[in-house]
Scaffold this motif. Structure first.
Motif, PDB file in Angstrom:
ATOM      1  N   VAL A   1      -6.006   3.876  -6.248  1.00  0.00           N
ATOM      2  CA  VAL A   1      -4.544   3.891  -6.092  1.00  0.00           C
ATOM      3  C   VAL A   1      -4.046   2.624  -5.377  1.00  0.00           C
ATOM      4  O   VAL A   1      -3.057   2.019  -5.781  1.00  0.00           O
ATOM      5  CB  VAL A   1      -4.084   5.140  -5.287  1.00  0.00           C
ATOM      6  CG1 VAL A   1      -2.602   5.057  -4.917  1.00  0.00           C
ATOM      7  CG2 VAL A   1      -4.357   6.419  -6.077  1.00  0.00           C
ATOM      8  N   ILE A   2      -4.751   2.207  -4.323  1.00  0.00           N
ATOM      9  CA  ILE A   2      -4.193   1.141  -3.469  1.00  0.00           C
ATOM     10  C   ILE A   2      -4.630  -0.268  -3.857  1.00  0.00           C
ATOM     11  O   ILE A   2      -4.006  -1.237  -3.449  1.00  0.00           O
ATOM     12  CB  ILE A   2      -4.517   1.378  -1.965  1.00  0.00           C
ATOM     13  CG1 ILE A   2      -6.036   1.436  -1.725  1.00  0.00           C
ATOM     14  CG2 ILE A   2      -3.841   2.644  -1.465  1.00  0.00           C
ATOM     15  CD1 ILE A   2      -6.416   1.507  -0.249  1.00  0.00           C
ATOM     16  N   ALA A   3      -5.702  -0.397  -4.642  1.00  0.00           N
ATOM     17  CA  ALA A   3      -6.212  -1.733  -4.972  1.00  0.00           C
ATOM     18  C   ALA A   3      -5.414  -2.364  -6.108  1.00  0.00           C
ATOM     19  O   ALA A   3      -4.696  -1.682  -6.832  1.00  0.00           O
ATOM     20  CB  ALA A   3      -7.691  -1.653  -5.337  1.00  0.00           C
TER      21      ALA A   3
ATOM     22  N   VAL B   1       0.845  -1.205   0.000  1.00  0.00           N
ATOM     23  CA  VAL B   1       0.000   0.000   0.000  1.00  0.00           C
ATOM     24  C   VAL B   1       0.879   1.253   0.000  1.00  0.00           C
ATOM     25  O   VAL B   1       0.648   2.189  -0.774  1.00  0.00           O
ATOM     26  CB  VAL B   1      -0.973  -0.009   1.204  1.00  0.00           C
ATOM     27  CG1 VAL B   1      -1.582   1.363   1.434  1.00  0.00           C
ATOM     28  CG2 VAL B   1      -2.084  -1.039   0.982  1.00  0.00           C
ATOM     29  N   VAL B   2       1.912   1.264   0.850  1.00  0.00           N
ATOM     30  CA  VAL B   2       2.796   2.434   0.909  1.00  0.00           C
ATOM     31  C   VAL B   2       3.546   2.610  -0.416  1.00  0.00           C
ATOM     32  O   VAL B   2       3.677   3.725  -0.916  1.00  0.00           O
ATOM     33  CB  VAL B   2       3.765   2.329   2.111  1.00  0.00           C
ATOM     34  CG1 VAL B   2       4.906   3.337   1.993  1.00  0.00           C
ATOM     35  CG2 VAL B   2       2.999   2.543   3.415  1.00  0.00           C
ATOM     36  N   SER B   3       4.021   1.517  -1.002  1.00  0.00           N
ATOM     37  CA  SER B   3       4.707   1.612  -2.302  1.00  0.00           C
ATOM     38  C   SER B   3       3.792   2.253  -3.335  1.00  0.00           C
ATOM     39  O   SER B   3       4.218   3.101  -4.127  1.00  0.00           O
ATOM     40  CB  SER B   3       5.121   0.235  -2.817  1.00  0.00           C
ATOM     41  OG  SER B   3       5.970  -0.385  -1.892  1.00  0.00           O
ATOM     42  N   LYS B   4       2.526   1.842  -3.340  1.00  0.00           N
ATOM     43  CA  LYS B   4       1.576   2.381  -4.317  1.00  0.00           C
ATOM     44  C   LYS B   4       1.289   3.863  -4.044  1.00  0.00           C
ATOM     45  O   LYS B   4       1.172   4.657  -4.982  1.00  0.00           O
ATOM     46  CB  LYS B   4       0.266   1.578  -4.288  1.00  0.00           C
ATOM     47  CG  LYS B   4       0.365   0.226  -5.001  1.00  0.00           C
ATOM     48  CD  LYS B   4      -0.921  -0.565  -4.804  1.00  0.00           C
ATOM     49  CE  LYS B   4      -0.915  -1.876  -5.563  1.00  0.00           C
ATOM     50  NZ  LYS B   4      -1.330  -1.758  -6.961  1.00  0.00           N
ATOM     51  N   LEU B   5       1.161   4.231  -2.765  1.00  0.00           N
ATOM     52  CA  LEU B   5       0.926   5.636  -2.414  1.00  0.00           C
ATOM     53  C   LEU B   5       2.096   6.494  -2.885  1.00  0.00           C
ATOM     54  O   LEU B   5       1.919   7.551  -3.488  1.00  0.00           O
ATOM     55  CB  LEU B   5       0.746   5.799  -0.901  1.00  0.00           C
ATOM     56  CG  LEU B   5      -0.495   5.158  -0.264  1.00  0.00           C
ATOM     57  CD1 LEU B   5      -0.400   5.231   1.262  1.00  0.00           C
ATOM     58  CD2 LEU B   5      -1.777   5.845  -0.748  1.00  0.00           C
TER      59      LEU B   5
ATOM     60  N   ALA C   1       4.299   5.807  -5.221  1.00  0.00           N
ATOM     61  CA  ALA C   1       4.372   5.837  -6.681  1.00  0.00           C
ATOM     62  C   ALA C   1       3.338   6.794  -7.268  1.00  0.00           C
ATOM     63  O   ALA C   1       3.552   7.373  -8.332  1.00  0.00           O
ATOM     64  CB  ALA C   1       4.161   4.431  -7.249  1.00  0.00           C
ATOM     65  N   ALA C   2       2.214   6.970  -6.559  1.00  0.00           N
ATOM     66  CA  ALA C   2       1.169   7.882  -7.045  1.00  0.00           C
ATOM     67  C   ALA C   2       1.457   9.330  -6.650  1.00  0.00           C
ATOM     68  O   ALA C   2       0.650  10.224  -6.942  1.00  0.00           O
ATOM     69  CB  ALA C   2      -0.195   7.450  -6.493  1.00  0.00           C
ATOM     70  N   GLY C   3       2.579   9.564  -5.976  1.00  0.00           N
ATOM     71  CA  GLY C   3       2.948  10.932  -5.600  1.00  0.00           C
ATOM     72  C   GLY C   3       2.196  11.458  -4.383  1.00  0.00           C
ATOM     73  O   GLY C   3       2.206  12.655  -4.099  1.00  0.00           O
ATOM     74  N   ILE C   4       1.533  10.578  -3.660  1.00  0.00           N
ATOM     75  CA  ILE C   4       0.799  10.995  -2.461  1.00  0.00           C
ATOM     76  C   ILE C   4       1.798  11.254  -1.331  1.00  0.00           C
ATOM     77  O   ILE C   4       2.806  10.557  -1.206  1.00  0.00           O
ATOM     78  CB  ILE C   4      -0.253   9.921  -2.091  1.00  0.00           C
ATOM     79  CG1 ILE C   4      -1.366   9.941  -3.151  1.00  0.00           C
ATOM     80  CG2 ILE C   4      -0.815  10.146  -0.690  1.00  0.00           C
ATOM     81  CD1 ILE C   4      -2.365   8.812  -3.045  1.00  0.00           C
ATOM     82  N   VAL C   5       1.516  12.297  -0.551  1.00  0.00           N
ATOM     83  CA  VAL C   5       2.440  12.745   0.495  1.00  0.00           C
ATOM     84  C   VAL C   5       1.991  12.180   1.845  1.00  0.00           C
ATOM     85  O   VAL C   5       0.920  12.525   2.340  1.00  0.00           O
ATOM     86  CB  VAL C   5       2.451  14.290   0.543  1.00  0.00           C
ATOM     87  CG1 VAL C   5       3.310  14.787   1.693  1.00  0.00           C
ATOM     88  CG2 VAL C   5       2.944  14.858  -0.791  1.00  0.00           C
ATOM     89  N   ILE C   6       2.794  11.288   2.430  1.00  0.00           N
ATOM     90  CA  ILE C   6       2.410  10.647   3.698  1.00  0.00           C
ATOM     91  C   ILE C   6       2.888  11.520   4.867  1.00  0.00           C
ATOM     92  O   ILE C   6       4.074  11.611   5.155  1.00  0.00           O
ATOM     93  CB  ILE C   6       2.983   9.219   3.791  1.00  0.00           C
ATOM     94  CG1 ILE C   6       2.510   8.383   2.590  1.00  0.00           C
ATOM     95  CG2 ILE C   6       2.565   8.555   5.107  1.00  0.00           C
ATOM     96  CD1 ILE C   6       3.162   7.011   2.477  1.00  0.00           C
ATOM     97  N   LEU C   7       1.911  12.162   5.531  1.00  0.00           N
ATOM     98  CA  LEU C   7       2.234  13.119   6.599  1.00  0.00           C
ATOM     99  C   LEU C   7       2.799  12.441   7.830  1.00  0.00           C
ATOM    100  O   LEU C   7       3.691  12.970   8.485  1.00  0.00           O
ATOM    101  CB  LEU C   7       0.968  13.881   7.009  1.00  0.00           C
ATOM    102  CG  LEU C   7       0.296  14.760   5.954  1.00  0.00           C
ATOM    103  CD1 LEU C   7      -1.076  15.212   6.457  1.00  0.00           C
ATOM    104  CD2 LEU C   7       1.170  15.964   5.622  1.00  0.00           C
ATOM    105  N   GLY C   8       2.260  11.258   8.168  1.00  0.00           N
ATOM    106  CA  GLY C   8       2.699  10.572   9.380  1.00  0.00           C
ATOM    107  C   GLY C   8       1.799   9.411   9.699  1.00  0.00           C
ATOM    108  O   GLY C   8       0.920   9.042   8.906  1.00  0.00           O
ATOM    109  N   LYS C   9       2.016   8.828  10.882  1.00  0.00           N
ATOM    110  CA  LYS C   9       1.322   7.605  11.288  1.00  0.00           C
ATOM    111  C   LYS C   9       0.249   7.937  12.330  1.00  0.00           C
ATOM    112  O   LYS C   9       0.503   8.691  13.271  1.00  0.00           O
ATOM    113  CB  LYS C   9       2.332   6.609  11.878  1.00  0.00           C
ATOM    114  CG  LYS C   9       3.557   6.342  10.996  1.00  0.00           C
ATOM    115  CD  LYS C   9       3.232   5.687   9.656  1.00  0.00           C
ATOM    116  CE  LYS C   9       2.847   4.238   9.765  1.00  0.00           C
ATOM    117  NZ  LYS C   9       3.960   3.342  10.068  1.00  0.00           N
ATOM    118  N   THR C  10      -0.924   7.330  12.155  1.00  0.00           N
ATOM    119  CA  THR C  10      -2.039   7.678  13.036  1.00  0.00           C
ATOM    120  C   THR C  10      -2.290   6.636  14.128  1.00  0.00           C
ATOM    121  O   THR C  10      -2.023   5.448  13.981  1.00  0.00           O
ATOM    122  CB  THR C  10      -3.344   7.886  12.248  1.00  0.00           C
ATOM    123  OG1 THR C  10      -3.608   6.740  11.453  1.00  0.00           O
ATOM    124  CG2 THR C  10      -3.250   9.125  11.374  1.00  0.00           C
ATOM    125  N   ASN C  11      -2.880   7.141  15.200  1.00  0.00           N
ATOM    126  CA  ASN C  11      -3.138   6.359  16.413  1.00  0.00           C
ATOM    127  C   ASN C  11      -4.207   5.290  16.157  1.00  0.00           C
ATOM    128  O   ASN C  11      -5.052   5.423  15.267  1.00  0.00           O
ATOM    129  CB  ASN C  11      -3.600   7.302  17.531  1.00  0.00           C
ATOM    130  CG  ASN C  11      -3.429   6.712  18.909  1.00  0.00           C
ATOM    131  OD1 ASN C  11      -2.776   5.686  19.097  1.00  0.00           O
ATOM    132  ND2 ASN C  11      -4.010   7.367  19.907  1.00  0.00           N
TER     133      ASN C  11
END
Lengths: 499, 98
Positions: free
Chosen positions: A228-230, A106-110, A112-122
């Motif tokens: 994006v993730i499927a 999922v992270v690889s796909k995000l 690759a799609a240029g999505i910006v991962i802000l951080g990890k949620t609780n």
């Protein structure tokens, strides 16, 4: 351009170069800085990684490169999904400080799609819970009312969306952990068909039930993220090798004339809050106005779904969580040179796991043990068959099934934390979907009269027909928006910012 | 009569490799009894003629071609370990326990 906009609008503004991804990312970090002392949605912020990704997307855009539709849009990632070199805790002390050496699919796909991962949620520890109170790092607070739970296990992701800290988020759903948090925060959450999104790099809780999916503030945004993730992944042996249905086109269609919608008789009545039932029925009336055909369907075995779930999920978790052994990663306690491996393992698991995780490991160990296996785990597997049969019969008569997502609106933090059975009842309407491996969506359908808190509307679709829930969800969302004149989150009290 | 005794819970904790204090055991034994009382409902409909379902999909073994592909280095694989030595996981003593 505002952080309250949809991800689709943000993507459009980025494409028109009205704003850069770096600016957009910084705006979201500012919102997190001013609100997250109150909300506690994030466990970790990866500012360096996120801004590097944003800068890269901006450069590519300036150079005229073809970019994915969501390129440059920020996202919040549930802390159960591994991301290379970024701490991943699953809300547990046993993984505190652990940095995975690889990216989940999922992270690889995000990325690759240029999505910006802000951080990890609780989240509730190892995704076990319905309130985020089981996190080892403190509960997350619902932006609608800080004294209430944001749902669980993905309460960090749902709260981040409702607090405009991120327009998109990733959740995982084993018994409702995407849909129930969406319902109680007035956001949208989708559990795709089991096998539609890769589980590679998703820390396993209950492998036959776990499924990652998109969380957003609109149905279209969820569809864009779903796309994006499927998809098939050879790294996941349970990944379905079929094309993902066109969920984006379905979300945009806004036409449900002649669509057969089944209302599940058993997911109503006793235990369901009056205001939840009222808002659900009003949404059904909207669907009738849009030309959908409503039929009542009976799924008699759903009554046993909760009991079966609380045998199957703990059984699988008791096996999956054996990997936290103090040897290969994470915490090690009591290794002072005098103690043997087994004692160190025992002490580490005592110190590293919280109460709910221990409860489920013990319950699962019992259900799988010789002498009790047939009576508990074996019987639960039979119930699973009966639930699948109920769904098959129902889907023979209609295109989608619907119900309230949760029996009540958000409850108070602490209200149910000492009563496991009361807590488990939150998942009563969401669990059947996981048992059968089909798709489920929750979208907001109004505010309950008693408490002015959001109510979730659940749509269920057959396996690999995920487009159907987007079709119905998109049309219902548009009708409700026309009625309310503004998005549901505009009815929420204004967040005051950090104290 | 309780569905499960405190001694049984203690044995399960031992099997699951989790140390538990007396307080933890007392608390958990009571909770387990309540939970088991609720989940045993599955037996009401689990008749002999119903086939069990273990997974939503027909799970088959998946193999790939036996070709070397890039993977984690030994250093990366060991990067999260509490203790390492000579490119191996370093474990507490495993022999000589009672």
């Amino acid at each position: 351009m505002s952080i309250r906009d949809s991800a689709a609008s943000m993507a459009a503004a980025l494409a028109k170069k009205e704003i850069t991804s770096v600016e957009l990312t910084n705006q979201h970090y500012q919102q997190i800085a001013s609100t997250d002392k109150d909300i506690n949605a994030f466990l970790y912020l990866d500012k360096v990684g996120a801004l590097a990704q944003a800068e890269l997307v901006d450069k590519k855009r300036l150079a005229g490169e073809k970019l994915s539709p969501l390129a440059g849009v920020p996202l919040a990632l549930k802390d159960v999904m591994v991301q290379k070199d970024v701490p991943t805790t699953c809300g547990s002390k046993i993984l505190e400080g652990w940095k995975p050496p690889y990216d989940s699919t999922v992270v690889s796909k995000l990325k690759a799609a240029g999505i910006v991962i802000l951080g990890k949620t609780n989240m509730d520890e190892f995704a076990m819970g319905s309130s985020t109170e089981n996190s080892a790092f403190g509960p997350t607070h619902n932006p609608w009312d800080l004294s209430r739970i944001p749902g669980g296990s993905g309460g960090g992701s749902s709260a981040a969306l409702a607090a405009f800290q991120a327009p998109l988020a990733i959740g995982t759903d084993t018994g409702g952990s995407i849909r129930q948090p969406a319902a109680v925060t007035g956001t949208v959450g989708v559990k795709p068909t089991y096998g539609a999104v890769s589980r590679y790099g998703l820390v396993a809780f209950s492998s036959s039930l776990d499924q990652a999916g998109p969380c957003a503030r609109t149905v279209l945004d969820a569809a864009l993220l779903h796309q994006v993730i499927a998809g098939f992944d050879p790294k996941d042996s349970t990944s379905i090798n079929q094309l993902t249905p066109d969920v984006v086109a379905a979300a945009k269609k806004l036409d449900v004339k002649g669509v057969k919608i089944g209302v599940v008789k058993q997911l109503a009545g006793d235990g369901y809050q009056k205001g939840v039932e009222n808002k659900f029925n009003e949404a059904i009336a909207e669907l009738v106005k849009l030309g959908a055909e409503i039929v009542e369907v009976s799924c008699p075995n759903f009554e046993y779904a909760l009991a079966a779930y609380y045998l199957i999920a703990p059984s699988e978790c008791s096996s999956n969580l054996a990997r936290f052994d103090s040897i290969r990663f994470g915490l090690r306690v009591g290794d002072d040179g005098t103690r043997g491996a087994e004692e160190v393992m025992n002490l580490t698991r005592q110190a590293g796991f919280g109460r709910e995780v221990k409860r489920r490991i013990i319950l699962g160990t019992y259900a799988l043990s010789s002498g009790y296996y047939d009576a508990y785990y074996g019987s639960a597997q039979k119930v699973r068959t009966l639930i699948k049969q109920d769904f098959d019969k129902a889907f023979a008569k209609c295109d989608v099934l619907v119900s309230p997502t949760t029996p009540t609106t958000a409850f108070k933090i602490g209200e149910k934390s000492n009563d496991p059975l009361a807590m488990y009842l939150n998942d009563i309407a969401t669990i059947p979907v996981n048992m059968a491996g089909i798709g489920g969506m929750s979208l907001p359908c109004g505010l309950a009269d008693e408490d002015n808190l959001p109510v979730g509307f659940q749509i269920m679709s057959p396996a690999m027909k995920d487009d159907r829930m987007y079709l119905v969800g998109g049309a219902l969302e548009a009708a409700l928006l026309a009625k309310w004149k503004k998005p549901i989150l505009d009815f929420a009290p204004k967040l005051v910012g950090s104290k | 009569m309780a569905a499960i005794s405190r001694d049984e819970v203690a044995n399960l904790a031992r099997l699951a490799r989790i140390s538990m204090s007396d307080d933890e055991l007392d608390h958990l034994a009571g909770e387990m009894d309540v939970i088991l009382g609720a989940v045993k409902r599955v037996q009401e409909v689990a008749s002999a003629d119903v086939k069990p379902t273990s997974h939503p999909l027909d799970v088959n073994n998946v193999t790939r071609e036996d070709v070397v592909t890039p993977s984690l280095s030994p250093e990366q694989s060991l990067s999260g370990a509490p203790a390492t030595a000579e490119q191996r996981f370093k474990v507490p003593q495993i022999l000589g326990e009672e």
